[in-house]
Scaffold this motif. Structure first.
Motif, PDB file in Angstrom:
ATOM      1  N   GLY A 111      15.469  -2.292 -10.682  1.00 50.10           N
ATOM      2  CA  GLY A 111      14.627  -3.371 -10.337  1.00 50.10           C
ATOM      3  C   GLY A 111      13.960  -2.668  -8.948  1.00 50.10           C
ATOM      4  O   GLY A 111      12.692  -3.027  -8.853  1.00 50.10           O
ATOM      5  N   LEU A 112      14.712  -2.067  -8.026  1.00 53.16           N
ATOM      6  CA  LEU A 112      13.906  -1.540  -6.839  1.00 53.16           C
ATOM      7  C   LEU A 112      12.932  -0.452  -7.141  1.00 53.16           C
ATOM      8  O   LEU A 112      12.090  -0.356  -6.678  1.00 53.16           O
ATOM      9  N   VAL A 113      13.597   0.489  -8.065  1.00 47.23           N
ATOM     10  CA  VAL A 113      12.755   1.628  -8.371  1.00 47.23           C
ATOM     11  C   VAL A 113      11.503   1.129  -9.390  1.00 47.23           C
ATOM     12  O   VAL A 113      10.421   1.371  -9.138  1.00 47.23           O
ATOM     13  N   LEU A 114      11.829   0.118 -10.304  1.00 49.64           N
ATOM     14  CA  LEU A 114      10.638  -0.450 -10.829  1.00 49.64           C
ATOM     15  C   LEU A 114       9.476  -1.172  -9.989  1.00 49.64           C
ATOM     16  O   LEU A 114       8.168  -0.974 -10.335  1.00 49.64           O
ATOM     17  N   LEU A 115      10.028  -1.957  -8.915  1.00 45.13           N
ATOM     18  CA  LEU A 115       9.227  -2.529  -7.950  1.00 45.13           C
ATOM     19  C   LEU A 115       8.218  -1.612  -7.202  1.00 45.13           C
ATOM     20  O   LEU A 115       6.933  -1.866  -7.086  1.00 45.13           O
ATOM     21  N   ALA A 116       8.692  -0.515  -6.907  1.00 48.51           N
ATOM     22  CA  ALA A 116       7.903   0.399  -6.366  1.00 48.51           C
ATOM     23  C   ALA A 116       6.809   1.246  -7.365  1.00 48.51           C
ATOM     24  O   ALA A 116       5.816   1.297  -6.929  1.00 48.51           O
ATOM     25  N   VAL A 117       7.386   1.407  -8.443  1.00 49.07           N
ATOM     26  CA  VAL A 117       6.339   1.818  -9.512  1.00 49.07           C
ATOM     27  C   VAL A 117       5.183   0.917  -9.914  1.00 49.07           C
ATOM     28  O   VAL A 117       4.291   1.140  -9.799  1.00 49.07           O
ATOM     29  N   ALA A 118       5.684  -0.444  -9.795  1.00 50.70           N
ATOM     30  CA  ALA A 118       4.729  -1.371  -9.985  1.00 50.70           C
ATOM     31  C   ALA A 118       3.670  -1.600  -8.829  1.00 50.70           C
ATOM     32  O   ALA A 118       2.537  -1.852  -8.975  1.00 50.70           O
ATOM     33  N   SER A 119       4.396  -1.402  -7.586  1.00 54.70           N
ATOM     34  CA  SER A 119       3.449  -1.312  -6.625  1.00 54.70           C
ATOM     35  C   SER A 119       2.369  -0.237  -6.475  1.00 54.70           C
ATOM     36  O   SER A 119       1.147  -0.579  -6.430  1.00 54.70           O
ATOM     37  N   GLY A 120       2.886   0.886  -6.882  1.00 53.54           N
ATOM     38  CA  GLY A 120       1.948   2.203  -7.021  1.00 53.54           C
ATOM     39  C   GLY A 120       0.846   1.538  -7.899  1.00 53.54           C
ATOM     40  O   GLY A 120      -0.207   1.965  -7.798  1.00 53.54           O
ATOM     41  N   LEU A 121       1.203   1.019  -9.200  1.00 50.51           N
ATOM     42  CA  LEU A 121       0.173   0.821 -10.156  1.00 50.51           C
ATOM     43  C   LEU A 121      -0.901  -0.214  -9.974  1.00 50.51           C
ATOM     44  O   LEU A 121      -2.077   0.211  -9.841  1.00 50.51           O
ATOM     45  N   TYR A 122      -0.459  -1.105  -9.303  1.00 49.22           N
ATOM     46  CA  TYR A 122      -1.531  -2.430  -9.034  1.00 49.22           C
ATOM     47  C   TYR A 122      -2.130  -2.009  -7.667  1.00 49.22           C
ATOM     48  O   TYR A 122      -3.242  -2.274  -7.703  1.00 49.22           O
ATOM     49  N   ILE A 123      -1.543  -1.419  -6.821  1.00 49.86           N
ATOM     50  CA  ILE A 123      -2.286  -0.911  -5.480  1.00 49.86           C
ATOM     51  C   ILE A 123      -3.250   0.253  -5.762  1.00 49.86           C
ATOM     52  O   ILE A 123      -4.368   0.352  -5.411  1.00 49.86           O
ATOM     53  N   GLY A 124      -2.608   1.198  -6.608  1.00 51.86           N
ATOM     54  CA  GLY A 124      -3.231   2.146  -6.972  1.00 51.86           C
ATOM     55  C   GLY A 124      -4.751   2.006  -7.764  1.00 51.86           C
ATOM     56  O   GLY A 124      -5.676   2.737  -7.591  1.00 51.86           O
ATOM     57  N   ALA A 125      -4.624   0.812  -8.442  1.00 49.69           N
ATOM     58  CA  ALA A 125      -5.944   0.479  -9.196  1.00 49.69           C
ATOM     59  C   ALA A 125      -6.987  -0.078  -8.276  1.00 49.69           C
ATOM     60  O   ALA A 125      -8.142   0.165  -8.714  1.00 49.69           O
ATOM     61  N   ARG A 126      -6.861  -0.406  -7.228  1.00 48.17           N
ATOM     62  CA  ARG A 126      -7.873  -0.226  -6.069  1.00 48.17           C
ATOM     63  C   ARG A 126      -8.710  -1.544  -6.369  1.00 48.17           C
ATOM     64  O   ARG A 126      -9.952  -1.486  -6.166  1.00 48.17           O
ATOM     65  N   LEU A 127      -8.168  -2.643  -6.850  1.00 45.88           N
ATOM     66  CA  LEU A 127      -8.712  -3.837  -7.172  1.00 45.88           C
ATOM     67  C   LEU A 127      -8.161  -5.022  -6.091  1.00 45.88           C
ATOM     68  O   LEU A 127      -8.629  -6.167  -6.357  1.00 45.88           O
ATOM     69  N   GLY A 128      -7.692  -4.619  -5.139  1.00 37.82           N
ATOM     70  CA  GLY A 128      -7.133  -5.523  -4.193  1.00 37.82           C
ATOM     71  C   GLY A 128      -5.473  -5.629  -4.098  1.00 37.82           C
ATOM     72  O   GLY A 128      -5.048  -5.820  -5.091  1.00 37.82           O
ATOM     73  N   PRO A 129      -4.758  -5.292  -3.175  1.00 36.36           N
ATOM     74  CA  PRO A 129      -3.463  -5.611  -3.041  1.00 36.36           C
ATOM     75  C   PRO A 129      -3.026  -7.076  -2.784  1.00 36.36           C
ATOM     76  O   PRO A 129      -4.007  -8.047  -2.432  1.00 36.36           O
ATOM     77  N   GLY A 130      -1.699  -7.174  -2.856  1.00 37.51           N
ATOM     78  CA  GLY A 130      -1.385  -8.566  -2.698  1.00 37.51           C
ATOM     79  C   GLY A 130      -1.186  -8.880  -1.283  1.00 37.51           C
ATOM     80  O   GLY A 130      -1.220  -7.778  -0.491  1.00 37.51           O
ATOM     81  N   PRO A 131      -0.796  -9.947  -0.678  1.00 38.91           N
ATOM     82  CA  PRO A 131      -0.950 -10.325   0.581  1.00 38.91           C
ATOM     83  C   PRO A 131      -0.004  -9.339   1.401  1.00 38.91           C
ATOM     84  O   PRO A 131      -0.303  -9.002   2.302  1.00 38.91           O
ATOM     85  N   ARG A 132       1.273  -9.341   0.947  1.00 41.61           N
ATOM     86  CA  ARG A 132       2.036  -8.463   1.815  1.00 41.61           C
ATOM     87  C   ARG A 132       2.100  -6.832   1.731  1.00 41.61           C
ATOM     88  O   ARG A 132       2.039  -6.203   2.748  1.00 41.61           O
ATOM     89  N   ASP A 133       1.545  -6.330   0.565  1.00 41.50           N
ATOM     90  CA  ASP A 133       1.039  -5.071   0.231  1.00 41.50           C
ATOM     91  C   ASP A 133      -0.267  -4.737   1.172  1.00 41.50           C
ATOM     92  O   ASP A 133      -0.248  -3.704   1.478  1.00 41.50           O
ATOM     93  N   GLY A 134      -1.107  -5.858   1.042  1.00 42.00           N
ATOM     94  CA  GLY A 134      -2.325  -5.481   2.006  1.00 42.00           C
ATOM     95  C   GLY A 134      -1.958  -5.471   3.546  1.00 42.00           C
ATOM     96  O   GLY A 134      -2.671  -4.718   4.064  1.00 42.00           O
ATOM     97  N   LEU A 135      -1.065  -6.223   3.714  1.00 39.87           N
ATOM     98  CA  LEU A 135      -0.669  -5.829   5.253  1.00 39.87           C
ATOM     99  C   LEU A 135      -0.261  -4.502   5.629  1.00 39.87           C
ATOM    100  O   LEU A 135      -0.610  -4.041   6.565  1.00 39.87           O
ATOM    101  N   MET A 136       0.597  -3.962   4.572  1.00 41.35           N
ATOM    102  CA  MET A 136       0.952  -2.551   4.574  1.00 41.35           C
ATOM    103  C   MET A 136      -0.081  -1.581   4.632  1.00 41.35           C
ATOM    104  O   MET A 136      -0.182  -0.787   5.579  1.00 41.35           O
ATOM    105  N   THR A 137      -1.000  -1.366   3.642  1.00 34.28           N
ATOM    106  CA  THR A 137      -2.021  -0.768   3.522  1.00 34.28           C
ATOM    107  C   THR A 137      -3.004  -1.138   4.719  1.00 34.28           C
ATOM    108  O   THR A 137      -3.728   0.014   5.284  1.00 34.28           O
ATOM    109  N   GLY A 138      -3.229  -2.280   5.176  1.00 32.48           N
ATOM    110  CA  GLY A 138      -3.977  -2.410   6.441  1.00 32.48           C
ATOM    111  C   GLY A 138      -3.706  -1.856   7.898  1.00 32.48           C
ATOM    112  O   GLY A 138      -4.424  -0.988   8.314  1.00 32.48           O
ATOM    113  N   ILE A 139      -2.151  -2.011   7.932  1.00 34.17           N
ATOM    114  CA  ILE A 139      -1.810  -1.106   9.404  1.00 34.17           C
ATOM    115  C   ILE A 139      -1.942   0.118   8.996  1.00 34.17           C
ATOM    116  O   ILE A 139      -1.914   1.072  10.024  1.00 34.17           O
TER     117      ILE A 139
END
Length: 212
Positions: A111-139
């Motif tokens: 699950g942990l590895v899949l979450l990292a892959v899933a984060s890479g997929l949807y953040i990498g699509a460049r259509l807007g990150p989720g609230p918590r991931d957006g905090l990460m990319t913004g900082i």
């Protein structure tokens, strides 16, 4: 619609579905929830606000932190809120809690590895990150610090705050906080959709002045 546009949309939807599924895997492993869920538990205990509502409140506060970071929500931000929860519910309906420790560890690790892959997929699509991931990319964008260091710092801070508020911490929680940053740092370059190439500048000579 261009090929890149179709790819971005499909990659976003796949990433969000897998994100919810990964959460279900880690919940069924019963080795500890994520740091953000620890914070939600602690906040719920201190205020009496139900856990689900507290999670939404925390998400809203995180979105407000986007303002000084000059982050802008996108369709991916909206779909994150709409789709991750239902996909997690599907995962919980399909998965059962393992009885043996080795199986629980294996399920949590997957699950942990899949979450990292899933984060890479949807953040990498460049259509807007989720609230918590957006905090990460913004900082990351504002500070220039590596993604893994930013994510690890956020998860560690959230974990300590949630624990101080009374949230439950397990070995899986600590593993999540320490490993999710480096794992996402590996996944993002793999799944990032390339920017659309800009047209080459016109280098043809000005016919009005040629020969003068």
């Amino acid at each position: 619609m261009t090929f890149l546009g179709v790819r971005r949309g499909l990659q976003l939807l796949l990433g969000l579905f897998l994100y919810g599924l990964s959460l279900a895997m880690m919940i069924r492993a019963t080795l500890g929830v994520s740091p953000w869920d620890v914070l939600g538990q602690g906040g719920s205990l201190r205020t009496g606000i139900p856990f689900g509502f507290m999670t939404n409140i925390i998400g809203l506060i995180v979105l407000l932190l986007w303002i000084p970071l000059r982050q802008r929500p996108g369709i991916g931000t909206v779909l994150n809120v709409a789709l991750v929860g239902p996909s997690a519910e599907i995962g919980l309906a399909l998965l059962t809690e393992p009885t043996q420790l080795w199986a629980r560890i294996l399920l949590f690790t997957g699950g942990l590895v899949l979450l990292a892959v899933a984060s890479g997929l949807y953040i990498g699509a460049r259509l807007g990150p989720g609230p918590r991931d957006g905090l990460m990319t913004g900082i990351h964008a504002r500070s220039g610090l590596p993604i893994w260091l930013v994510r690890t710092g956020i998860e560690g801070t959230v974990l300590v705050l949630g624990w101080l508020l009374g949230g439950t911490v397990g070995l899986g929680t600590v593993a999540f906080a320490l490993l999710i940053g480096p794992l996402i740092n590996l996944a993002l370059p793999v799944f990032r959709v390339p920017e659309r190439p800009r047209p080459a500048p016109d280098t043809a000579p000005d016919t009005a002045t040629a020969g003068t």
